[in-house]
Every structure is written in C-alpha cells, then in structure tokens.
Design a protein around this motif. Sequence first.
Motif, PDB file in Angstrom:
ATOM      1  N   LYS A 165      46.778  45.173  52.525  1.00 22.49           N
ATOM      2  CA  LYS A 165      45.828  46.287  52.381  1.00 22.49           C
ATOM      3  C   LYS A 165      45.672  46.721  50.932  1.00 22.49           C
ATOM      4  O   LYS A 165      45.062  47.752  50.649  1.00 22.49           O
ATOM      5  CB  LYS A 165      46.274  47.455  53.255  1.00 22.49           C
ATOM      6  N   HIS A 166      46.214  45.929  50.012  1.00 23.66           N
ATOM      7  CA  HIS A 166      46.043  46.140  48.568  1.00 23.66           C
ATOM      8  C   HIS A 166      46.345  47.580  48.156  1.00 23.66           C
ATOM      9  O   HIS A 166      45.539  48.240  47.513  1.00 23.66           O
ATOM     10  CB  HIS A 166      44.620  45.766  48.153  1.00 23.66           C
ATOM     11  N   MET A 167      47.522  48.047  48.536  1.00 18.77           N
ATOM     12  CA  MET A 167      47.907  49.414  48.194  1.00 18.77           C
ATOM     13  C   MET A 167      48.578  49.501  46.820  1.00 18.77           C
ATOM     14  O   MET A 167      48.736  50.598  46.292  1.00 18.77           O
ATOM     15  CB  MET A 167      48.853  49.968  49.259  1.00 18.77           C
ATOM     16  N   LEU A 168      48.972  48.355  46.258  1.00 17.52           N
ATOM     17  CA  LEU A 168      49.682  48.340  44.984  1.00 17.52           C
ATOM     18  C   LEU A 168      48.954  47.443  43.992  1.00 17.52           C
ATOM     19  O   LEU A 168      48.365  46.425  44.371  1.00 17.52           O
ATOM     20  CB  LEU A 168      51.110  47.828  45.160  1.00 17.52           C
ATOM     21  N   THR A 169      49.026  47.811  42.710  1.00 22.99           N
ATOM     22  CA  THR A 169      48.498  46.936  41.667  1.00 22.99           C
ATOM     23  C   THR A 169      49.494  45.793  41.429  1.00 22.99           C
ATOM     24  O   THR A 169      50.605  45.797  41.970  1.00 22.99           O
ATOM     25  CB  THR A 169      48.294  47.706  40.357  1.00 22.99           C
ATOM     26  N   CYS A 170      49.098  44.829  40.596  1.00 21.70           N
ATOM     27  CA  CYS A 170      49.983  43.686  40.299  1.00 21.70           C
ATOM     28  C   CYS A 170      51.316  44.161  39.723  1.00 21.70           C
ATOM     29  O   CYS A 170      52.384  43.703  40.139  1.00 21.70           O
ATOM     30  CB  CYS A 170      49.304  42.749  39.307  1.00 21.70           C
ATOM     31  N   ASP A 171      51.243  45.084  38.768  1.00 18.59           N
ATOM     32  CA  ASP A 171      52.472  45.576  38.126  1.00 18.59           C
ATOM     33  C   ASP A 171      53.343  46.343  39.109  1.00 18.59           C
ATOM     34  O   ASP A 171      54.572  46.231  39.081  1.00 18.59           O
ATOM     35  CB  ASP A 171      52.129  46.472  36.924  1.00 18.59           C
ATOM     36  N   GLU A 172      52.703  47.135  39.986  1.00 22.04           N
ATOM     37  CA  GLU A 172      53.463  47.911  40.972  1.00 22.04           C
ATOM     38  C   GLU A 172      54.153  46.987  41.982  1.00 22.04           C
ATOM     39  O   GLU A 172      55.281  47.258  42.397  1.00 22.04           O
ATOM     40  CB  GLU A 172      52.534  48.893  41.693  1.00 22.04           C
ATOM     41  N   LEU A 372      38.810  43.657  42.820  1.00 25.49           N
ATOM     42  CA  LEU A 372      37.499  43.042  43.041  1.00 25.49           C
ATOM     43  C   LEU A 372      36.359  44.057  43.218  1.00 25.49           C
ATOM     44  O   LEU A 372      35.288  43.869  42.640  1.00 25.49           O
ATOM     45  CB  LEU A 372      37.554  42.093  44.241  1.00 25.49           C
ATOM     46  N   PRO A 373      36.543  45.153  44.015  1.00 28.14           N
ATOM     47  CA  PRO A 373      35.432  46.117  44.116  1.00 28.14           C
ATOM     48  C   PRO A 373      35.027  46.686  42.757  1.00 28.14           C
ATOM     49  O   PRO A 373      33.837  46.788  42.446  1.00 28.14           O
ATOM     50  CB  PRO A 373      36.012  47.213  45.031  1.00 28.14           C
ATOM     51  N   THR A 374      36.013  47.021  41.933  1.00 30.38           N
ATOM     52  CA  THR A 374      35.721  47.559  40.598  1.00 30.38           C
ATOM     53  C   THR A 374      35.017  46.512  39.749  1.00 30.38           C
ATOM     54  O   THR A 374      34.078  46.823  39.004  1.00 30.38           O
ATOM     55  CB  THR A 374      37.038  47.990  39.912  1.00 30.38           C
ATOM     56  N   MET A 395      37.158  47.100  32.351  1.00 32.02           N
ATOM     57  CA  MET A 395      38.452  47.505  31.789  1.00 32.02           C
ATOM     58  C   MET A 395      39.338  48.108  32.877  1.00 32.02           C
ATOM     59  O   MET A 395      40.557  47.907  32.893  1.00 32.02           O
ATOM     60  CB  MET A 395      38.250  48.507  30.655  1.00 32.02           C
ATOM     61  N   GLN A 396      38.713  48.839  33.806  1.00 29.02           N
ATOM     62  CA  GLN A 396      39.472  49.407  34.931  1.00 29.02           C
ATOM     63  C   GLN A 396      40.022  48.288  35.824  1.00 29.02           C
ATOM     64  O   GLN A 396      41.176  48.345  36.279  1.00 29.02           O
ATOM     65  CB  GLN A 396      38.558  50.323  35.743  1.00 29.02           C
ATOM     66  N   ALA A 397      39.211  47.255  36.064  1.00 34.41           N
ATOM     67  CA  ALA A 397      39.665  46.101  36.855  1.00 34.41           C
ATOM     68  C   ALA A 397      40.812  45.397  36.136  1.00 34.41           C
ATOM     69  O   ALA A 397      41.767  44.941  36.768  1.00 34.41           O
ATOM     70  CB  ALA A 397      38.497  45.135  37.077  1.00 34.41           C
ATOM     71  N   LYS A 398      40.727  45.319  34.815  1.00 35.41           N
ATOM     72  CA  LYS A 398      41.789  44.679  34.024  1.00 35.41           C
ATOM     73  C   LYS A 398      43.100  45.455  34.147  1.00 35.41           C
ATOM     74  O   LYS A 398      44.185  44.867  34.193  1.00 35.41           O
ATOM     75  CB  LYS A 398      41.351  44.595  32.564  1.00 35.41           C
ATOM     76  N   THR A 399      43.014  46.785  34.236  1.00 34.93           N
ATOM     77  CA  THR A 399      44.216  47.610  34.406  1.00 34.93           C
ATOM     78  C   THR A 399      44.890  47.328  35.752  1.00 34.93           C
ATOM     79  O   THR A 399      46.115  47.254  35.838  1.00 34.93           O
ATOM     80  CB  THR A 399      43.853  49.109  34.322  1.00 34.93           C
ATOM     81  N   ILE A 400      44.064  47.159  36.790  1.00 36.75           N
ATOM     82  CA  ILE A 400      44.609  46.904  38.129  1.00 36.75           C
ATOM     83  C   ILE A 400      45.220  45.508  38.209  1.00 36.75           C
ATOM     84  O   ILE A 400      46.305  45.323  38.755  1.00 36.75           O
ATOM     85  CB  ILE A 400      43.502  47.062  39.200  1.00 36.75           C
ATOM     86  N   CYS A 401      44.512  44.522  37.652  1.00 33.63           N
ATOM     87  CA  CYS A 401      44.997  43.129  37.707  1.00 33.63           C
ATOM     88  C   CYS A 401      44.816  42.491  36.332  1.00 33.63           C
ATOM     89  O   CYS A 401      43.753  41.913  36.041  1.00 33.63           O
ATOM     90  CB  CYS A 401      44.232  42.347  38.772  1.00 33.63           C
ATOM     91  N   PRO A 402      45.812  42.606  35.453  1.00 35.32           N
ATOM     92  CA  PRO A 402      45.659  42.141  34.067  1.00 35.32           C
ATOM     93  C   PRO A 402      45.741  40.637  33.877  1.00 35.32           C
ATOM     94  O   PRO A 402      45.694  40.173  32.747  1.00 35.32           O
ATOM     95  CB  PRO A 402      46.819  42.847  33.345  1.00 35.32           C
TER      96      PRO A 402
END
Length: 560
Positions: A165-172, A372-374, A395-402
């Motif tokens: 359900k994509h509740m966490l970013t890559c870093d999280e 992906l939505p961003t 840039m926001q998408a890059k923050t979520i998945c760098p």
Amino acid sequence: MREEEIEKLRGVVRDCVSKHLYSSAIFFADKVAALTNDPADIYMQAQALFLGRHFRRAFHLLNASKIVLTDLRFRYLAAKCLEELNDWDQCLSMLNLPHHHTNTSLIYLDKDAAAAEINISSAICFLRAKAYEALENRAQARLWYIAAVKADPLCYEALECLIEKHMLTCDEEATLLSSLQFGPEDGWLSSFYSCLTKKHDKESVVEAKFRELEKESCISDSSDSSITQTLKTNTDLLACKAEYYHQCGEYQKCFELTSVLLEKDPFHLKSTLVHLVAAMELGNSNELYLMACNLVKDYPQKALSWFAVGCYYYCIKKYDQSHRYFSKATNLDGTFPPAWIGYGNAYAAREEGDQAMSVYRTAARLFPGCHLPTLYIGMEYMRTHSFKLAEQFFMQAKTICPSDPLVYNELGVVAYHMKDKLHARKCHWSQSSLAKGYNKAALWFEKTLAHIPSPLSELWEPTVVNLAHAYRKLKMYHEAISHYEKALALSTRSVSTYAGLAYTYHLQDDFTAAITYYHKALWLKPDDQFCTEMLSVALVDECRRGVDPKIEFRRSEVFV
C-alpha cells in the motif's frame, strides 16, 4: 464425567477443527466448557464459534466471561469478531481496554510453543492498524503497522501492508528493515524482506540479495543426506525478481519469468499482477484478454480482475472502456495502487488533464510512499508547458524515491525545455546563463544513465538522445556525436537521433556527414520539415565550400 473423558472430548474438538467440521467442534466444545467452566475451554469454544462464522455469539461468550480484561488472547479474539462484523469503532475500543495483569493472563500461553509463536502484542498492533485504516485514519494505521513489525518481525502481514500500500518511502523502508531485531536463525528472512521492498538500488546490490537467498538451503531428514532444498525456485522469490525486471524496463525478461511462474502456480496473484503490467508494456493484447477473462471468472470481487480488463482496453487504445474498468477496480478496493495509476493514465491518454491530475492527487494522498502519482502530475504540468510547477513535482517524486532513473530523466527534460523556452522568447538572459541551464539538464541526464542497470536497453534510447541534445547546446560536439552514435546502437529507427547527429555535424562544418544523416532521417520520415530545410542549407553550404568569399560577393553583385 471423569477428567480422561473430558480430555478425550477436547481432542475431538481439536480434530474437528483440523478437519474443518466446525459445527461438530462447536457442539463438543460447548459441552466441555459447560462441564468444566475452565477459561481455557471457554476460549476453545469461542475459537470454534469464530471458525464457524458465529461472530456475534463468539463475541458475546468472550465479553461475558470478564477474562477479556485480563487475558490478551481473549481480547484479541473478541476484537477479531468485531472486525468480521465491520464494527471498527467497537473493535478499537476493545483493543484499547486497560489491561489488568494477573496470573491468569498467562494460562493460555503454550510454554513449549512460545518460541515459535508470533507475539500477541504484534497481532494486536496489526489489528489496530487495520481498524484505523478501515476508518480512513491512514497516519495512525501506518504507525501501528510499523509497531506490529517491530514488535515481532515474523508478522509478515504488517510488512506486506506497508509495502503493497506504499505507506513508506524508500528511505523509510530501509530504516525500518535495519531496525528489526531478527533472531540468529532468521538471517534468510531479513534478506527476503529486503527483496520485497522497492528495488531501485544499484543492480549489483539487488542481484547480490537474490543470489544470497537462492543459496539458502535445507538438508532433508531423509536417508539421503545429500538431498538439499533451496529457495532458488520459490514462487515468492521469483515474483520479486520479476518485479525487479519490470522496474528495470526489461519487460520481455519479466514476461517470460512470470509466464513460467503462472504455469507452476496459476493463482499466485502477485505474479499475475506483474505479468499483466509486463504484457501491457509489450502490447500483448491477446495475453491480456485471456488473463482478464480468467480473472473475472475466478475472482469477480477482486480489484485485480477488473484492473486486468482495464489493462486490455488500454492496450488496444479504447481509453473510454479502460477508464470505466479502472474506476470499478478502485471502487472495489480503494487501496489498490495500480488501479489508481491506470485510472489517471486513462484520463491522460484522452488528454483530460484536469481529471487525470485529480486522480493522481488522490493516489498521492492515499499512497504517500509511491512516487508515481507525483511524477505523473509533473508530466501533466510539463505537457501544458507549466515547467516550474512540473519541476516542483519532479523534485517531490525524487524525495520519495531518490533512485528511480525516470525521475532524473524528467528533471533533465524540464530543465532543457525551460532554457529552450527562454531562448525562444529571446530574453535578456546571457549566453552563460543559458549554458548553465543546459548544463543542469545534462547533469540530470547523466544521473539518469548512472542509475540504469547495464547494459542499456532500447527503452532508455530517448535519454541518451536527450543527453546528446544537451551536449550540442553546450557546444560539446564530440560528446554529442558520441552519444548520438550510442543511441543509434540501441535503436536505428529514430528520426530525432539522425536529425540531431546531422545537425551536430552541420554545426562543425562537416557538410558531407551532415547531408548523409539528413538523408537517413528523411528516409525514415520523408515529410520532416526541419530535415528537409536543413538538407537544402547543407547542400548549398557544401557547394560553397572552397569558394573565395570575394569572388562569391562579386558574383552576387553581378546577379543583382
């Protein structure tokens, strides 16, 4: 009745449960509980009622016993009954009751099986998370899913919800996995969990994870001790590998692997989902049609089935129908990310930008860990030439998945277009400022290629061409030509590559090479206006080569 006879009846109840004879289990468990009034027998009766789907009766039995205040297992089973009844507020209230520690709170814990059990606290955290999610409090649901995994890493369902359900970013995700305390014998599980998370790491890192898991083996207890079983052919592991191939853009490889998996296990839904998206990327409409028919027949109430129907119509470019079925999938399961992405893409394909952005925004709110939505919102803004807004969302998408190369590619494209726009308007910007902008675009494209697994596939040919365009704008002609030639090695049927290569040679006054490549571009697209005009200019320039400028000036004067 003697104790031996009662113990025999308890055995009958357990046997009935194992054989799924729930009415028989309820009948005998009721008699045992009436004879003994033992809390353990009351719990056994409640379990039989729960398995027989008598949820209200089971809840009443547990709640009336008052042991629900002192035993976490009583409370958990009572809350599970309320979950099945969709009474989420009451379920949370049950789980949040104050716990009174007494000696009876441990009477149902099987001491011999304790090491093999999932911590009851972890199960309670997981159920609490499901309740919050059902009440659309996703922030609290996320916290409790994390708490469930941390309380016991064996609670796979909680981790699955966080990932799917994509509740966490890559870093999280990486931080959570590093914080889990696995037992010394659970090293394989740590590796398996890392394969389940987002797979945008370096190719060598991901491949090493798969190799490590494939070596995990178990020696058989049979007489032949040389027989070992490994995870190399495990369906879940191979489904993860197929997902990795899809993220790398190796769609054919992904499709072939999922085809093998579905022959082995036709109802493995994770493999089915990856197979569908790979088939859509390859334009395999026949496979999508067959898959959609089978899924709708076998799972008419699952979002995946109607997502498959939407994929089929999207593949054959019937976007109205695809939009309808993607919408149906989101209505069946609002937490199924692929359906939301497909829903937005169907609107975008019909150039209904406002509706597409509305769907993407909903998806971004529901799945904060999915970039992906961003990313798609940024693409929609770029389509309408709102480059500043597009850059913000990229840039926001890059923050979520760098580590997704597609994000860097889009940042490069938007940086390139922003400088082209300024150049076209003939702004007061200096040449150095414009060069700085193209340099920024080139850096983003270089980062894109650095994040792509080698060797490059045809999918990334446009990125190589874009980098060559940026080098040409920076007057780095040798680098530009080198990258145009790399692009031609990936695809020999790209008009823009031949045109860009021809124009670069033209700028270097290599008119012969320029004419050759203009001709190649026009062979692919005879009506290309730019190549037609520039070919005429190159032919004139070639004819004038070596002519004395003074003589040329006199000839012009005589002609006038």
